[in-house]
Design a protein around this motif. Structure first.
Motif, PDB file in Angstrom:
ATOM      1  N   ALA A   1      10.437  58.164  20.657  1.00  0.00           N
ATOM      2  CA  ALA A   1      11.039  59.087  21.627  1.00  0.00           C
ATOM      3  C   ALA A   1      12.146  58.405  22.417  1.00  0.00           C
ATOM      4  N   PHE A   2      11.945  57.138  22.769  1.00  0.00           N
ATOM      5  CA  PHE A   2      12.942  56.394  23.542  1.00  0.00           C
ATOM      6  C   PHE A   2      14.209  56.221  22.715  1.00  0.00           C
ATOM      7  N   HIS A   3      14.056  55.892  21.446  1.00  0.00           N
ATOM      8  CA  HIS A   3      15.221  55.745  20.571  1.00  0.00           C
ATOM      9  C   HIS A   3      15.987  57.062  20.478  1.00  0.00           C
ATOM     10  N   LYS A   4      15.283  58.152  20.286  1.00  0.00           N
ATOM     11  CA  LYS A   4      15.938  59.459  20.166  1.00  0.00           C
ATOM     12  C   LYS A   4      16.684  59.826  21.438  1.00  0.00           C
ATOM     13  N   GLN A   5      16.110  59.473  22.597  1.00  0.00           N
ATOM     14  CA  GLN A   5      16.709  59.851  23.875  1.00  0.00           C
ATOM     15  C   GLN A   5      17.917  58.999  24.234  1.00  0.00           C
ATOM     16  N   HIS A   6      17.867  57.700  23.930  1.00  0.00           N
ATOM     17  CA  HIS A   6      18.876  56.785  24.467  1.00  0.00           C
ATOM     18  C   HIS A   6      19.871  56.245  23.443  1.00  0.00           C
ATOM     19  N   TYR A   7      19.529  56.230  22.174  1.00  0.00           N
ATOM     20  CA  TYR A   7      20.463  55.732  21.166  1.00  0.00           C
ATOM     21  C   TYR A   7      21.306  56.903  20.694  1.00  0.00           C
TER      22      TYR A   7
ATOM     23  N   LEU B   1       3.598  46.396  28.193  1.00  0.00           N
ATOM     24  CA  LEU B   1       3.665  46.308  26.739  1.00  0.00           C
ATOM     25  C   LEU B   1       2.391  46.848  26.096  1.00  0.00           C
ATOM     26  N   ASP B   2       1.249  46.537  26.712  1.00  0.00           N
ATOM     27  CA  ASP B   2      -0.022  47.026  26.160  1.00  0.00           C
ATOM     28  C   ASP B   2      -0.090  48.551  26.156  1.00  0.00           C
ATOM     29  N   ALA B   3       0.596  49.173  27.116  1.00  0.00           N
ATOM     30  CA  ALA B   3       0.512  50.634  27.254  1.00  0.00           C
ATOM     31  C   ALA B   3       1.465  51.386  26.333  1.00  0.00           C
ATOM     32  N   ILE B   4       2.443  50.690  25.760  1.00  0.00           N
ATOM     33  CA  ILE B   4       3.453  51.353  24.938  1.00  0.00           C
ATOM     34  C   ILE B   4       2.872  51.705  23.573  1.00  0.00           C
ATOM     35  N   THR B   5       3.184  52.907  23.103  1.00  0.00           N
ATOM     36  CA  THR B   5       2.775  53.341  21.772  1.00  0.00           C
ATOM     37  C   THR B   5       3.992  53.444  20.856  1.00  0.00           C
ATOM     38  N   LEU B   6       3.733  53.529  19.578  1.00  0.00           N
ATOM     39  CA  LEU B   6       4.825  53.699  18.624  1.00  0.00           C
ATOM     40  C   LEU B   6       5.558  55.015  18.864  1.00  0.00           C
ATOM     41  N   ASP B   7       4.839  56.054  19.255  1.00  0.00           N
ATOM     42  CA  ASP B   7       5.497  57.326  19.579  1.00  0.00           C
ATOM     43  C   ASP B   7       6.434  57.178  20.775  1.00  0.00           C
ATOM     44  N   ASP B   8       6.064  56.315  21.744  1.00  0.00           N
ATOM     45  CA  ASP B   8       6.958  56.048  22.877  1.00  0.00           C
ATOM     46  C   ASP B   8       8.285  55.473  22.385  1.00  0.00           C
TER      47      ASP B   8
ATOM     48  N   HIS C   1      15.674  51.666  32.385  1.00  0.00           N
ATOM     49  CA  HIS C   1      15.208  52.933  31.832  1.00  0.00           C
ATOM     50  C   HIS C   1      13.736  52.890  31.420  1.00  0.00           C
ATOM     51  N   ASP C   2      13.082  51.735  31.594  1.00  0.00           N
ATOM     52  CA  ASP C   2      11.660  51.659  31.250  1.00  0.00           C
ATOM     53  C   ASP C   2      10.857  52.595  32.146  1.00  0.00           C
ATOM     54  N   PRO C   3      10.008  53.434  31.590  1.00  0.00           N
ATOM     55  CA  PRO C   3       9.144  54.262  32.442  1.00  0.00           C
ATOM     56  C   PRO C   3       8.160  53.375  33.208  1.00  0.00           C
ATOM     57  N   ALA C   4       7.773  53.799  34.393  1.00  0.00           N
ATOM     58  CA  ALA C   4       6.780  53.063  35.174  1.00  0.00           C
ATOM     59  C   ALA C   4       5.494  52.941  34.371  1.00  0.00           C
ATOM     60  N   GLY C   5       4.962  51.744  34.325  1.00  0.00           N
ATOM     61  CA  GLY C   5       3.739  51.503  33.568  1.00  0.00           C
ATOM     62  C   GLY C   5       3.969  51.180  32.110  1.00  0.00           C
ATOM     63  N   LYS C   6       5.228  51.292  31.646  1.00  0.00           N
ATOM     64  CA  LYS C   6       5.554  50.950  30.267  1.00  0.00           C
ATOM     65  C   LYS C   6       6.773  50.032  30.236  1.00  0.00           C
ATOM     66  N   GLU C   7       6.734  49.040  31.150  1.00  0.00           N
ATOM     67  CA  GLU C   7       7.818  48.069  31.226  1.00  0.00           C
ATOM     68  C   GLU C   7       7.913  47.276  29.925  1.00  0.00           C
ATOM     69  N   GLY C   8       9.111  47.183  29.391  1.00  0.00           N
ATOM     70  CA  GLY C   8       9.342  46.528  28.110  1.00  0.00           C
ATOM     71  C   GLY C   8       9.693  47.490  26.994  1.00  0.00           C
ATOM     72  N   LEU C   9       9.689  48.784  27.283  1.00  0.00           N
ATOM     73  CA  LEU C   9       9.953  49.777  26.250  1.00  0.00           C
ATOM     74  C   LEU C   9      11.375  49.662  25.703  1.00  0.00           C
TER      75      LEU C   9
END
Length: 513
Positions: A205-211, A195-202, A65-73
């Motif tokens: 949003a990921f937690h809200k969408q998938h948890y 990992l460098d590209a991931i933000t705290l807002d990401d 489920h990691d978005p492209a360019g934000k592997e590790g989210l």
């Protein structure tokens, strides 16, 4: 869950007596409905005499489920749940609250699932459950926790994988080659650039969408009160409802020819992995005869397999030689299969390491020879009887702890099948020799595979692989005449690489760094 999790996890499971079969017989599964539109599916394993309670929250969210360019989210989000503060308290305060309970919260992410888990004595169950649900439902998303956990993932990629553990390096690299261009094609820990590209807002949003409740399979085991599961599902009802249904997966990439990736790294020995996708999983009938054939070839960290007997026992080539028909989590730290890493697509692989550089070519050929020997010649009846008896009894040791027994039951729910360990005991005694040999013939092959070498002097390795000349071996002590006779064939086993690529270890897991 993943090798990353086993490197950084803080959970310490406590052993509990009793056999897996006895516990499974007491299993109850139900769909407990909290006061919300979306019910939470549950798997329960009651054990009234146990003073311990194991909890596992398995979410259908992983690195796929990691978005492209934000592997590790996905992995970073899990750490922000399991190794971070909540909206009510800092991480330090959470750890201080857990410490007197002798309890912790573990978080691990694999390709398809994330598991948040813990174990606690029943005297502290109410207090622990309150903290666990607080962490899952209301993470604090503190900036300091975010940076610490992101750096932990970076360090796993750049220090543990690239520098500290060649076994895990080869394992992860092989998966990335087998599943290149596929959602499984990057490590759950991500890439450095991702990992460098991931933000705290990401992460938020990921937690809200998938948890969500729809994505959650709740597991409870041990001596818990009768009303505990209903109460826990009510707490977890605060999660968003979400939408049921797993993400669609494309077919595994088709491996064509024999493609070698040589990871150049200063090392005193060579590590070898090779493998290819399999079209079956535990949920398929043919899995069980193939499971026996694979055990005969080389069970992890055991000495009875043909690979181990021939490469190490007879020839002294290296430390270990094993084969696998599914992903094996954290091989340096585990000696039996781990629950919590179910996948809808699996792969066959062979593990040969560490090998002296001067014998690596022969060792590869020896491993290929043994796979071909099983594929073409099959097992004898006596070999089947011995291997089958071993595997039936050995599988009972895979789930010795309460948490592991629960984990295997939850994995079975993921696959849509009865208890996996019970199925091994039920199915294997009735297997016929022709079924096992047919499965080996159908699913084992050496014509199309991905291979990974972790090695120094990669250019030299590439040269002898491409030349495909005989690779005779000499011994420093006497070996049986039959071994020397077989060596004359093994040293000429065709490798004929289709492609050979050299990758400096510093480029691994960079993601375009």
């Amino acid at each position: 869950m993943t090798s990353f999790r086993d490197t950084v996890a803080i959970a310490a499971m406590l052993a509990l007596a009793g056999t897996a079969a006895a516990q499974t017989a007491a299993t109850e599964t139900a769909a407990a409905k909290p006061p919300a539109e979306t019910p939470i599916e549950t798997v329960t394993l009651p054990s009234e005499g146990s003073p311990l309670i194991a909890l596992r929250l398995m979410f259908d969210v992983g690195s796929i489920h990691d978005p492209a360019g934000k592997e590790g989210l996905a992995a970073l989000t899990a750490l922000m749940v399991g190794q971070a503060g909540t909206a009510q308290r800092s991480y330090g305060e959470l750890v201080d609250a857990l410490y007197p309970m002798a309890a912790e919260i573990d978080a691990g992410t694999d390709r398809e699932v994330t598991v948040i888990s813990g174990e606690v004595h029943r005297d502290k169950l109410a207090e622990y459950t309150a903290l666990l649900t607080e962490a899952v439902v209301t993470p604090g998303f503190a900036a300091a926790d975010f940076e610490r956990n992101r750096e932990q993932l970076r360090a796993y990629l750049t220090t543990t994988l690239r520098s500290g553990n060649d076994e895990l390096l080869g394992l992860e690299a092989l998966q990335q080659e087998i599943f290149a261009g596929h959602p499984y094609g990057h490590a759950p820990a991500g890439t450095v650039a991702g990992l460098d590209a991931i933000t705290l807002d990401d992460v938020k949003a990921f937690h809200k969408q998938h948890y969500t409740r729809a994505n959650l399979l709740l597991g409870v085991a041990g001596g818990y009160p009768a009303d505990f599961v209903a109460g826990l599902t009510q707490r977890l009802a605060a999660l968003p409802a979400g939408k049921a249904g797993r993400a669609e997966l494309p077919a595994a990439p088709k491996t064509e020819g024999r493609r070698f990736t040589l990871i150049e790294k200063q090392a005193g020995a060579v590590g070898i992995h090779f493998g290819y996708p399999l079209p079956i999983t535990r949920a398929d009938d043919e899995w069980f005869p193939l499971l026996v054939a694979n055990s005969y070839l080389g069970e992890h960290r055991t000495f009875h397999g043909r690979l181990m007997q021939q490469l190490r026992g007879q020839r002294g080539l290296n430390y270990g030689d094993y084969s696998y028909i599914e992903y094996w989590a954290a091989p340096p730290y585990t000696s039996t299969p781990s629950p919590g890493v179910p996948r809808r697509q699996q792969y066959f692989s062979v593990w040969v390491r560490p090998v002296r550089p001067e014998t690596a070519h022969f060792a590869l050929r020896n491993a290929l020879y043994e796979v071909e020997r099983l594929r073409d010649g099959g097992m004898t009846q006596s070999e089947l009887d011995l291997t089958r008896d071993f595997l039936v009894n050995y599988s009972k040791l895979w789930a010795q702890t309460l948490a592991d027994r629960l984990g295997f039951l939850m994995d079975s729910r993921f696959y849509g099948m009865p208890s996996y360990i019970d199925e091994i005991e039920r199915r294997l005694p009735g297997l016929k020799l022709e079924q096992v040999n047919a499965a080996a013939k159908k699913y084992l092959q050496t014509d199309h595979y991905q291979a990974v070498f972790v090695t120094d002097d990669a250019a030299e390795v590439a040269a002898y692989l491409k030349a495909d000349a005989p690779s005779p071996i000499t011994y420093g002590s006497d070996v049986p005449a039959e071994v020397l006779a077989a060596d004359k064939t093994i040293q000429k086993v065709p490798v004929e690489p289709t492609a050979v690529e050299i990758v400096p270890v510093g480029e691994m897991f960079s993601g375009g760094e």
